[in-house]
Design a protein around this motif. Structure first.
Motif, PDB file in Angstrom:
ATOM      1  N   ARG A 109       0.889  -1.201  -0.040  1.00  0.00           N
ATOM      2  CA  ARG A 109      -0.007  -0.287   0.154  1.00  0.00           C
ATOM      3  C   ARG A 109       0.855   1.365  -0.078  1.00  0.00           C
ATOM      4  NH1 ARG A 109      -2.853  -3.222   3.929  1.00  0.00           N
ATOM      5  NH2 ARG A 109      -4.897  -4.067   2.918  1.00  0.00           N
ATOM      6  N   GLN A 110       2.242   1.041   0.306  1.00  0.00           N
ATOM      7  CA  GLN A 110       3.059   2.389   0.402  1.00  0.00           C
ATOM      8  C   GLN A 110       3.824   2.196  -0.999  1.00  0.00           C
ATOM      9  OE1 GLN A 110       3.727   4.557   3.147  1.00  0.00           O
ATOM     10  NE2 GLN A 110       1.658   3.619   3.640  1.00  0.00           N
ATOM     11  N   ILE A 111       3.722   1.573  -1.953  1.00  0.00           N
ATOM     12  CA  ILE A 111       4.266   1.789  -3.102  1.00  0.00           C
ATOM     13  C   ILE A 111       3.648   2.766  -3.871  1.00  0.00           C
ATOM     14  CG2 ILE A 111       4.741   0.630  -5.178  1.00  0.00           C
ATOM     15  CD1 ILE A 111       4.599  -2.052  -3.899  1.00  0.00           C
ATOM     16  N   ALA A 112       4.843   3.876  -4.042  1.00  0.00           N
ATOM     17  CA  ALA A 112       4.653   5.149  -4.995  1.00  0.00           C
ATOM     18  C   ALA A 112       4.678   4.737  -6.488  1.00  0.00           C
ATOM     19  CB  ALA A 112       5.119   6.188  -4.554  1.00  0.00           C
ATOM     20  N   ALA A 113       5.607   3.975  -6.990  1.00  0.00           N
ATOM     21  CA  ALA A 113       6.133   3.783  -8.208  1.00  0.00           C
ATOM     22  C   ALA A 113       5.033   2.704  -8.822  1.00  0.00           C
ATOM     23  CB  ALA A 113       7.342   3.113  -8.332  1.00  0.00           C
ATOM     24  N   PRO A 114       4.963   3.275 -10.062  1.00  0.00           N
ATOM     25  CA  PRO A 114       4.047   2.351 -11.172  1.00  0.00           C
ATOM     26  C   PRO A 114       4.687   0.976 -11.189  1.00  0.00           C
ATOM     27  CG  PRO A 114       5.430   3.634 -12.578  1.00  0.00           C
ATOM     28  CD  PRO A 114       5.746   4.343 -11.125  1.00  0.00           C
ATOM     29  N   VAL A 115       3.741  -0.041 -11.243  1.00  0.00           N
ATOM     30  CA  VAL A 115       4.176  -1.532 -11.280  1.00  0.00           C
ATOM     31  C   VAL A 115       3.731  -2.102 -12.533  1.00  0.00           C
ATOM     32  CG1 VAL A 115       3.888  -3.596 -10.005  1.00  0.00           C
ATOM     33  CG2 VAL A 115       4.319  -1.354  -8.583  1.00  0.00           C
ATOM     34  N   LEU A 116       4.533  -3.006 -13.294  1.00  0.00           N
ATOM     35  CA  LEU A 116       3.821  -3.708 -14.426  1.00  0.00           C
ATOM     36  C   LEU A 116       4.016  -5.099 -13.474  1.00  0.00           C
ATOM     37  CD1 LEU A 116       3.404  -4.385 -17.093  1.00  0.00           C
ATOM     38  CD2 LEU A 116       5.655  -4.599 -17.770  1.00  0.00           C
ATOM     39  N   TRP A 117       2.807  -5.918 -13.532  1.00  0.00           N
ATOM     40  CA  TRP A 117       2.599  -7.212 -12.945  1.00  0.00           C
ATOM     41  C   TRP A 117       2.407  -8.199 -13.836  1.00  0.00           C
ATOM     42  CZ3 TRP A 117       1.966  -8.318  -7.486  1.00  0.00           C
ATOM     43  CH2 TRP A 117       1.574  -9.492  -7.147  1.00  0.00           C
ATOM     44  N   VAL A 118       3.422  -9.034 -14.328  1.00  0.00           N
ATOM     45  CA  VAL A 118       3.504  -9.937 -15.102  1.00  0.00           C
ATOM     46  C   VAL A 118       3.126 -11.393 -14.865  1.00  0.00           C
ATOM     47  CG1 VAL A 118       4.639 -10.729 -17.525  1.00  0.00           C
ATOM     48  CG2 VAL A 118       4.964  -8.455 -16.758  1.00  0.00           C
ATOM     49  N   GLU A 119       2.318 -11.982 -15.164  1.00  0.00           N
ATOM     50  CA  GLU A 119       1.925 -13.662 -14.783  1.00  0.00           C
ATOM     51  C   GLU A 119       2.062 -14.121 -16.375  1.00  0.00           C
ATOM     52  OE1 GLU A 119      -2.069 -13.551 -13.169  1.00  0.00           O
ATOM     53  OE2 GLU A 119      -1.821 -11.877 -11.855  1.00  0.00           O
ATOM     54  N   ALA A 120       2.423 -15.393 -15.915  1.00  0.00           N
ATOM     55  CA  ALA A 120       2.639 -16.289 -17.117  1.00  0.00           C
ATOM     56  C   ALA A 120       1.189 -17.196 -17.237  1.00  0.00           C
ATOM     57  CB  ALA A 120       3.939 -17.043 -17.144  1.00  0.00           C
ATOM     58  N   ALA A 121       0.695 -17.602 -18.289  1.00  0.00           N
ATOM     59  CA  ALA A 121      -0.553 -18.245 -18.154  1.00  0.00           C
ATOM     60  C   ALA A 121      -0.543 -19.703 -17.992  1.00  0.00           C
ATOM     61  CB  ALA A 121      -1.173 -18.231 -19.765  1.00  0.00           C
ATOM     62  N   GLY A 122       0.584 -20.209 -18.075  1.00  0.00           N
ATOM     63  CA  GLY A 122       1.038 -21.720 -17.930  1.00  0.00           C
ATOM     64  C   GLY A 122       1.717 -21.980 -16.611  1.00  0.00           C
ATOM     65  N   SER A 123       1.740 -20.887 -15.779  1.00  0.00           N
ATOM     66  CA  SER A 123       2.763 -21.095 -14.593  1.00  0.00           C
ATOM     67  C   SER A 123       2.004 -21.951 -13.544  1.00  0.00           C
ATOM     68  CB  SER A 123       3.026 -19.542 -14.200  1.00  0.00           C
ATOM     69  OG  SER A 123       3.510 -19.683 -12.852  1.00  0.00           O
ATOM     70  N   SER A 124       2.527 -22.652 -13.097  1.00  0.00           N
ATOM     71  CA  SER A 124       1.996 -23.487 -11.912  1.00  0.00           C
ATOM     72  C   SER A 124       1.878 -22.643 -10.611  1.00  0.00           C
ATOM     73  CB  SER A 124       2.848 -24.880 -11.447  1.00  0.00           C
ATOM     74  OG  SER A 124       4.251 -24.373 -11.199  1.00  0.00           O
ATOM     75  N   VAL A 125       3.068 -21.712 -10.414  1.00  0.00           N
ATOM     76  CA  VAL A 125       3.053 -20.527  -9.302  1.00  0.00           C
ATOM     77  C   VAL A 125       1.712 -19.959  -9.350  1.00  0.00           C
ATOM     78  CG1 VAL A 125       4.225 -18.843  -8.253  1.00  0.00           C
ATOM     79  CG2 VAL A 125       5.388 -20.670  -9.315  1.00  0.00           C
ATOM     80  N   ARG A 126       1.400 -19.352 -10.732  1.00  0.00           N
ATOM     81  CA  ARG A 126       0.096 -18.515 -10.863  1.00  0.00           C
ATOM     82  C   ARG A 126      -1.211 -19.176 -10.565  1.00  0.00           C
ATOM     83  NH1 ARG A 126      -3.230 -17.527 -15.682  1.00  0.00           N
ATOM     84  NH2 ARG A 126      -4.263 -15.376 -15.408  1.00  0.00           N
ATOM     85  N   ALA A 127      -1.112 -20.475 -11.003  1.00  0.00           N
ATOM     86  CA  ALA A 127      -2.309 -21.465 -10.587  1.00  0.00           C
ATOM     87  C   ALA A 127      -2.528 -21.552  -9.030  1.00  0.00           C
ATOM     88  CB  ALA A 127      -2.203 -22.753 -11.285  1.00  0.00           C
ATOM     89  N   LYS A 128      -1.654 -21.796  -8.543  1.00  0.00           N
ATOM     90  CA  LYS A 128      -1.389 -21.944  -6.964  1.00  0.00           C
ATOM     91  C   LYS A 128      -2.147 -20.725  -6.205  1.00  0.00           C
ATOM     92  CE  LYS A 128       1.386 -23.030  -2.866  1.00  0.00           C
ATOM     93  NZ  LYS A 128       2.830 -23.419  -2.602  1.00  0.00           N
ATOM     94  N   MET A 129      -1.304 -19.426  -6.755  1.00  0.00           N
ATOM     95  CA  MET A 129      -1.726 -18.213  -6.342  1.00  0.00           C
ATOM     96  C   MET A 129      -3.251 -17.725  -6.497  1.00  0.00           C
ATOM     97  SD  MET A 129       0.640 -17.509  -4.161  1.00  0.00           S
ATOM     98  CE  MET A 129      -0.279 -16.017  -3.626  1.00  0.00           C
ATOM     99  N   LEU A 130      -3.732 -18.059  -7.694  1.00  0.00           N
ATOM    100  CA  LEU A 130      -5.050 -17.695  -8.078  1.00  0.00           C
ATOM    101  C   LEU A 130      -6.142 -18.444  -7.488  1.00  0.00           C
ATOM    102  CD1 LEU A 130      -4.851 -17.680 -12.048  1.00  0.00           C
ATOM    103  CD2 LEU A 130      -5.329 -15.819 -10.610  1.00  0.00           C
ATOM    104  N   ALA A 131      -5.719 -19.762  -6.742  1.00  0.00           N
ATOM    105  CA  ALA A 131      -6.612 -20.599  -5.973  1.00  0.00           C
ATOM    106  C   ALA A 131      -6.406 -19.961  -4.616  1.00  0.00           C
ATOM    107  CB  ALA A 131      -6.294 -22.026  -6.036  1.00  0.00           C
TER     108      ALA A 131
END
Length: 270
Positions: free
Chosen positions: A193-215
């Motif tokens: 919440r304290q981040i002032a800088a712009p952030v590019l948040w990049v996810e990979a469609a086939g990522s097992s890490v992403r699947a775990k976090m989306l759950a």
């Protein structure tokens, strides 16, 4: 641009992005303590606070008087997000490649976690080794079918070394010891919440890490804590997207950072 690699990786992982970004950005990619060619710390285990302190030292050394752009993958992306909230005036922008956070650790899980930590420092973990560098490259290809064989050969050479007639990873095995400090989600989000800088948040469609976090419950709500966040999903890519799709990821980086950083310096002649 300070490029921060992920767990059990090294700075060499960014070579493929650097090949496409050369001439547009000055990229510095250090090895975290106990990874790559950095010396092992000689400790029982490694802690998040140590990485954060190292990152602060990197930034003060490389850009003592001006904010710096951070590019992080996985663990490096998570550290970039924390730092951008803690030292908000030191960060110009963040490109976060699959640094998607971790599942929250509830308080009742802490006793078991501390027991695990004690057990692991009493009986330290080891890392696999291989007959030769080619065997390690083949292991990388088995683990990641999207990885190009030439890139696997390069990474195997960079992330390992010959020792005792075997090919051994450069990383300190102590990194495998569980972090005794639990992932306290509310504390992490307070930093975000304290981040002032712009952030590019990049996810990979086939990522097992992403699947775990989306759950994870409330994952989408976590992202709402970041004031300026641009979210992108890269198709046909896994967690190591910067190795698998370097041209596409490099273009995302250039499109995002170019308008933010290049006006401050002389634009390259194309």
């Amino acid at each position: 641009m300070l490029a921060l690699h992920g767990w059990m990786d090294s700075s060499a992982t960014f070579q493929f992005l650097a090949d496409f970004l050369a001439g547009r950005f000055h990229i510095v990619a250090p090895d975290w303590r106990g990874f790559g060619r950095t010396e092992w710390a000689g400790t029982d285990s490694y802690e998040v606070g140590e990485y954060l302190g190292d990152l602060d030292a990197f930034c003060r050394h490389l850009s003592p008087s001006a904010p710096i752009a951070l590019l992080g993958h996985s663990m490096g992306g998570n550290m970039a997000m924390l730092y951008a909230g803690v030292r908000r005036d030191r960060v110009a922008a963040v490109v976060n490649l699959e640094g998607l956070g971790l599942p929250a650790v509830p308080p009742e899980a802490v006793p078991a976690r501390l027991r695990q930590w004690l057990d692991e420092i009493a009986d330290p973990p080891t890392l696999w080794d291989y007959p030769d560098v080619q065997a390690y490259a083949q292991r990388l290809l088995r683990d990641n079918s999207r990885l190009d064989p030439d890139k696997a050969a390069f990474l195997a050479e960079e992330n390992g070394r010959a020792a005792g007639g075997r090919w051994k990873l450069r990383a300190d095995p102590a990194h495998k010891v569980v972090n005794r400090v639990a992932y306290r989600l509310e504390e992490v989000l307070a930093c975000w919440r304290q981040i002032a800088a712009p952030v590019l948040w990049v996810e990979a469609a086939g990522s097992s890490v992403r699947a775990k976090m989306l759950a994870q419950p409330g994952y989408e709500q976590r992202l709402q804590c970041v004031a300026s966040l641009q979210r992108v999903v890269v198709d046909d890519a896994g967690h190591m997207l910067h190795q698998e799709r370097p041209a596409e990821v490099a273009q995302l980086v250039a499109d995002f950072l170019g308008p933010l950083l290049l006006p401050r310096c002389t634009r390259p002649t194309m």
